[in-house]
Design a protein around this motif. Structure first.
Motif, PDB file in Angstrom:
ATOM      1  N   VAL A 120       0.843  -1.202   0.000  1.00 50.14           N
ATOM      2  CA  VAL A 120       0.000   0.000   0.000  1.00 50.14           C
ATOM      3  C   VAL A 120       0.881   1.255   0.000  1.00 50.14           C
ATOM      4  O   VAL A 120       0.580   2.241  -0.677  1.00 50.14           O
ATOM      5  N   GLU A 121       1.993   1.186   0.728  1.00 52.03           N
ATOM      6  CA  GLU A 121       2.908   2.343   0.789  1.00 52.03           C
ATOM      7  C   GLU A 121       3.665   2.521  -0.522  1.00 52.03           C
ATOM      8  O   GLU A 121       4.032   3.632  -0.891  1.00 52.03           O
ATOM      9  N   SER A 122       3.914   1.417  -1.197  1.00 53.18           N
ATOM     10  CA  SER A 122       4.696   1.458  -2.430  1.00 53.18           C
ATOM     11  C   SER A 122       3.982   0.623  -3.502  1.00 53.18           C
ATOM     12  O   SER A 122       4.393  -0.479  -3.839  1.00 53.18           O
ATOM     13  N   PRO A 123       2.862   1.152  -4.023  1.00 53.04           N
ATOM     14  CA  PRO A 123       2.017   0.363  -4.923  1.00 53.04           C
ATOM     15  C   PRO A 123       2.614   0.218  -6.334  1.00 53.04           C
ATOM     16  O   PRO A 123       3.537   0.936  -6.710  1.00 53.04           O
ATOM     17  N   LEU A 124       2.051  -0.709  -7.063  1.00 53.59           N
ATOM     18  CA  LEU A 124       2.359  -0.874  -8.482  1.00 53.59           C
ATOM     19  C   LEU A 124       1.751   0.308  -9.234  1.00 53.59           C
ATOM     20  O   LEU A 124       0.562   0.592  -9.074  1.00 53.59           O
ATOM     21  N   LEU A 125       2.558   1.009 -10.026  1.00 58.70           N
ATOM     22  CA  LEU A 125       2.038   2.169 -10.755  1.00 58.70           C
ATOM     23  C   LEU A 125       1.584   1.752 -12.156  1.00 58.70           C
ATOM     24  O   LEU A 125       2.391   1.286 -12.962  1.00 58.70           O
ATOM     25  N   LEU A 126       0.294   1.922 -12.421  1.00 63.61           N
ATOM     26  CA  LEU A 126      -0.243   1.661 -13.754  1.00 63.61           C
ATOM     27  C   LEU A 126      -0.253   2.980 -14.517  1.00 63.61           C
ATOM     28  O   LEU A 126      -0.869   3.950 -14.072  1.00 63.61           O
ATOM     29  N   VAL A 127       0.435   3.005 -15.647  1.00 66.96           N
ATOM     30  CA  VAL A 127       0.480   4.211 -16.482  1.00 66.96           C
ATOM     31  C   VAL A 127      -0.412   3.975 -17.699  1.00 66.96           C
ATOM     32  O   VAL A 127      -0.044   3.234 -18.620  1.00 66.96           O
ATOM     33  N   GLY A 128      -1.581   4.573 -17.697  1.00 67.68           N
ATOM     34  CA  GLY A 128      -2.529   4.407 -18.800  1.00 67.68           C
ATOM     35  C   GLY A 128      -2.259   5.412 -19.901  1.00 67.68           C
ATOM     36  O   GLY A 128      -1.965   6.576 -19.634  1.00 67.68           O
ATOM     37  N   ILE A 129      -2.362   4.943 -21.155  1.00 66.44           N
ATOM     38  CA  ILE A 129      -2.144   5.836 -22.288  1.00 66.44           C
ATOM     39  C   ILE A 129      -3.504   6.310 -22.799  1.00 66.44           C
ATOM     40  O   ILE A 129      -4.327   5.523 -23.273  1.00 66.44           O
ATOM     41  N   LEU A 130      -3.718   7.631 -22.640  1.00 61.54           N
ATOM     42  CA  LEU A 130      -4.993   8.246 -23.015  1.00 61.54           C
ATOM     43  C   LEU A 130      -5.151   8.283 -24.532  1.00 61.54           C
ATOM     44  O   LEU A 130      -4.157   8.447 -25.231  1.00 61.54           O
ATOM     45  N   LYS A 131      -6.397   8.213 -25.044  1.00 63.59           N
ATOM     46  CA  LYS A 131      -7.584   7.935 -24.254  1.00 63.59           C
ATOM     47  C   LYS A 131      -7.963   6.462 -24.313  1.00 63.59           C
ATOM     48  O   LYS A 131      -8.766   5.992 -23.519  1.00 63.59           O
ATOM     49  N   GLY A 132      -7.363   5.748 -25.283  1.00 66.37           N
ATOM     50  CA  GLY A 132      -7.819   4.393 -25.576  1.00 66.37           C
ATOM     51  C   GLY A 132      -7.784   3.415 -24.411  1.00 66.37           C
ATOM     52  O   GLY A 132      -8.580   2.488 -24.348  1.00 66.37           O
ATOM     53  N   ALA A 133      -6.840   3.625 -23.471  1.00 66.10           N
ATOM     54  CA  ALA A 133      -6.658   2.636 -22.400  1.00 66.10           C
ATOM     55  C   ALA A 133      -7.547   2.882 -21.189  1.00 66.10           C
ATOM     56  O   ALA A 133      -7.512   2.106 -20.229  1.00 66.10           O
ATOM     57  N   VAL A 134      -8.352   3.945 -21.211  1.00 65.83           N
ATOM     58  CA  VAL A 134      -9.077   4.345 -19.997  1.00 65.83           C
ATOM     59  C   VAL A 134     -10.052   3.277 -19.498  1.00 65.83           C
ATOM     60  O   VAL A 134     -10.072   2.953 -18.312  1.00 65.83           O
ATOM     61  N   VAL A 135     -10.846   2.734 -20.406  1.00 64.40           N
ATOM     62  CA  VAL A 135     -11.866   1.761 -19.995  1.00 64.40           C
ATOM     63  C   VAL A 135     -11.194   0.476 -19.518  1.00 64.40           C
ATOM     64  O   VAL A 135     -11.510  -0.068 -18.455  1.00 64.40           O
ATOM     65  N   PHE A 136     -10.227   0.021 -20.293  1.00 61.35           N
ATOM     66  CA  PHE A 136      -9.463  -1.174 -19.938  1.00 61.35           C
ATOM     67  C   PHE A 136      -8.774  -1.001 -18.588  1.00 61.35           C
ATOM     68  O   PHE A 136      -8.838  -1.874 -17.713  1.00 61.35           O
ATOM     69  N   MET A 137      -8.120   0.140 -18.400  1.00 61.98           N
ATOM     70  CA  MET A 137      -7.372   0.349 -17.157  1.00 61.98           C
ATOM     71  C   MET A 137      -8.294   0.408 -15.942  1.00 61.98           C
ATOM     72  O   MET A 137      -7.932  -0.087 -14.866  1.00 61.98           O
ATOM     73  N   ALA A 138      -9.472   0.984 -16.107  1.00 64.16           N
ATOM     74  CA  ALA A 138     -10.424   1.052 -14.985  1.00 64.16           C
ATOM     75  C   ALA A 138     -10.808  -0.358 -14.546  1.00 64.16           C
ATOM     76  O   ALA A 138     -10.895  -0.650 -13.349  1.00 64.16           O
ATOM     77  N   ASP A 139     -11.024  -1.241 -15.502  1.00 67.45           N
ATOM     78  CA  ASP A 139     -11.385  -2.619 -15.167  1.00 67.45           C
ATOM     79  C   ASP A 139     -10.178  -3.402 -14.662  1.00 67.45           C
ATOM     80  O   ASP A 139     -10.294  -4.199 -13.730  1.00 67.45           O
ATOM     81  N   LEU A 140      -9.020  -3.164 -15.289  1.00 66.58           N
ATOM     82  CA  LEU A 140      -7.808  -3.891 -14.885  1.00 66.58           C
ATOM     83  C   LEU A 140      -7.446  -3.569 -13.430  1.00 66.58           C
ATOM     84  O   LEU A 140      -7.148  -4.475 -12.649  1.00 66.58           O
ATOM     85  N   ALA A 141      -7.488  -2.294 -13.071  1.00 68.36           N
ATOM     86  CA  ALA A 141      -7.131  -1.898 -11.700  1.00 68.36           C
ATOM     87  C   ALA A 141      -8.050  -2.597 -10.697  1.00 68.36           C
ATOM     88  O   ALA A 141      -7.617  -3.036  -9.634  1.00 68.36           O
ATOM     89  N   ARG A 142      -9.338  -2.741 -11.070  1.00 70.29           N
ATOM     90  CA  ARG A 142     -10.295  -3.370 -10.156  1.00 70.29           C
ATOM     91  C   ARG A 142     -10.192  -4.881 -10.134  1.00 70.29           C
ATOM     92  O   ARG A 142     -10.771  -5.522  -9.263  1.00 70.29           O
ATOM     93  N   SER A 143      -9.478  -5.464 -11.103  1.00 73.35           N
ATOM     94  CA  SER A 143      -9.317  -6.920 -11.105  1.00 73.35           C
ATOM     95  C   SER A 143      -8.015  -7.332 -10.410  1.00 73.35           C
ATOM     96  O   SER A 143      -7.696  -8.509 -10.331  1.00 73.35           O
ATOM     97  N   MET A 144      -7.282  -6.360  -9.928  1.00 78.24           N
ATOM     98  CA  MET A 144      -5.960  -6.627  -9.351  1.00 78.24           C
ATOM     99  C   MET A 144      -6.074  -6.927  -7.857  1.00 78.24           C
ATOM    100  O   MET A 144      -6.835  -6.296  -7.138  1.00 78.24           O
ATOM    101  N   ALA A 145      -5.257  -7.896  -7.407  1.00 80.87           N
ATOM    102  CA  ALA A 145      -5.264  -8.270  -5.984  1.00 80.87           C
ATOM    103  C   ALA A 145      -4.127  -7.606  -5.222  1.00 80.87           C
ATOM    104  O   ALA A 145      -3.946  -7.837  -4.037  1.00 80.87           O
ATOM    105  N   VAL A 146      -3.324  -6.789  -5.919  1.00 75.04           N
ATOM    106  CA  VAL A 146      -2.246  -6.038  -5.257  1.00 75.04           C
ATOM    107  C   VAL A 146      -2.583  -4.547  -5.354  1.00 75.04           C
ATOM    108  O   VAL A 146      -3.322  -4.140  -6.253  1.00 75.04           O
TER     109      VAL A 146
END
Ligand code: IMP
Ligand code: MG
Length: 184
Positions: free
Chosen positions: A39-65
């Motif tokens: 939590v203090e040092s999370p995995l940083l997801l760098v989304g490339i706008l705009k195409g990755a926005v929908v995918f990234m929103a779902d991907l972040a929510r499917s992650m267990a870390v």
């Protein structure tokens, strides 16, 4: 009635399949980073706008870390810069990536020029690790080699829209992935 039922779009990947693809990616990535991020040092997801926005929103929510989210916008290269692969940064990250575990999240890899540039450029900023995750890969269109660490699905050489991807800014809002059957 949903407007897109009238549009020249053929279904390629439906919502259930997309959900499954994203869940698989989330599990795979979570396994790989379980002992590396917190939590203090999370995995940083760098989304490339705009195409990755929908995918990234779902991907972040499917992650267990734990993840943190940031975004970049890049210009698509014009015809004159195709061979050089120079991509212009229109919007940069808010945060420094130095010393962090980073994954670039992109909707689709086509020629590979955008991702190759982003990968090289972000690597020069000194992240602890840097990987690439794409939802879709049109492998047969590749012009430059680029390492893709996580990929949802390879697709044939057709122009796809929906789930964040557009055709002239249209159709990003489709909940599924389709192929445009009539180009204007
Ligand atoms: P590349 O630099 O040629 O790999 O292109 C990557 C970018 O082109 C992606 O991030 C998309 O924005 C765009 N792109 C490539 N193929 C498609 C497609 O089939 N539909 C929508 N956008 C695409
Ligand atoms: Mg893109």
């Amino acid at each position: 009635m949903q407007y897109w039922k009238e549009e020249p779009i053929r279904l390629l990947i439906d919502e259930d399949e997309l959900r499954q693809m994203v869940e698989n990616l989330g599990s795979e990535i979570s396994r790989d980073y379980r002992n590396k991020v917190s939590v203090e040092s999370p995995l940083l997801l760098v989304g490339i706008l705009k195409g990755a926005v929908v995918f990234m929103a779902d991907l972040a929510r499917s992650m267990a870390v734990p993840t943190a989210l940031d975004f970049m916008a890049v210009s698509s290269y014009g015809a004159s810069t195709t061979s050089s692969g120079i991509v212009r940064i229109l919007h940069d990250l808010d945060t420094s990536i130095e010393g962090r575990h980073v994954i670039i999240v992109e909707d689709i890899v086509d020629t590979g020029l955008t991702l190759r540039y982003l990968r090289d450029h972000l690597a020069s900023r000194g992240p602890r690790s840097l990987k690439v995750c794409v939802l879709l890969d049109k492998a047969e269109r590749r012009e430059v080699p680029v390492c893709v660490d996580y990929c949802g699905r390879q697709i044939p050489d057709e122009f796809v829209v929906g789930y964040g991807l557009d055709y002239a800014e249209r159709y990003r809002d489709l909940p599924y992935l389709g192929v445009v059957t009539e180009m204007e």
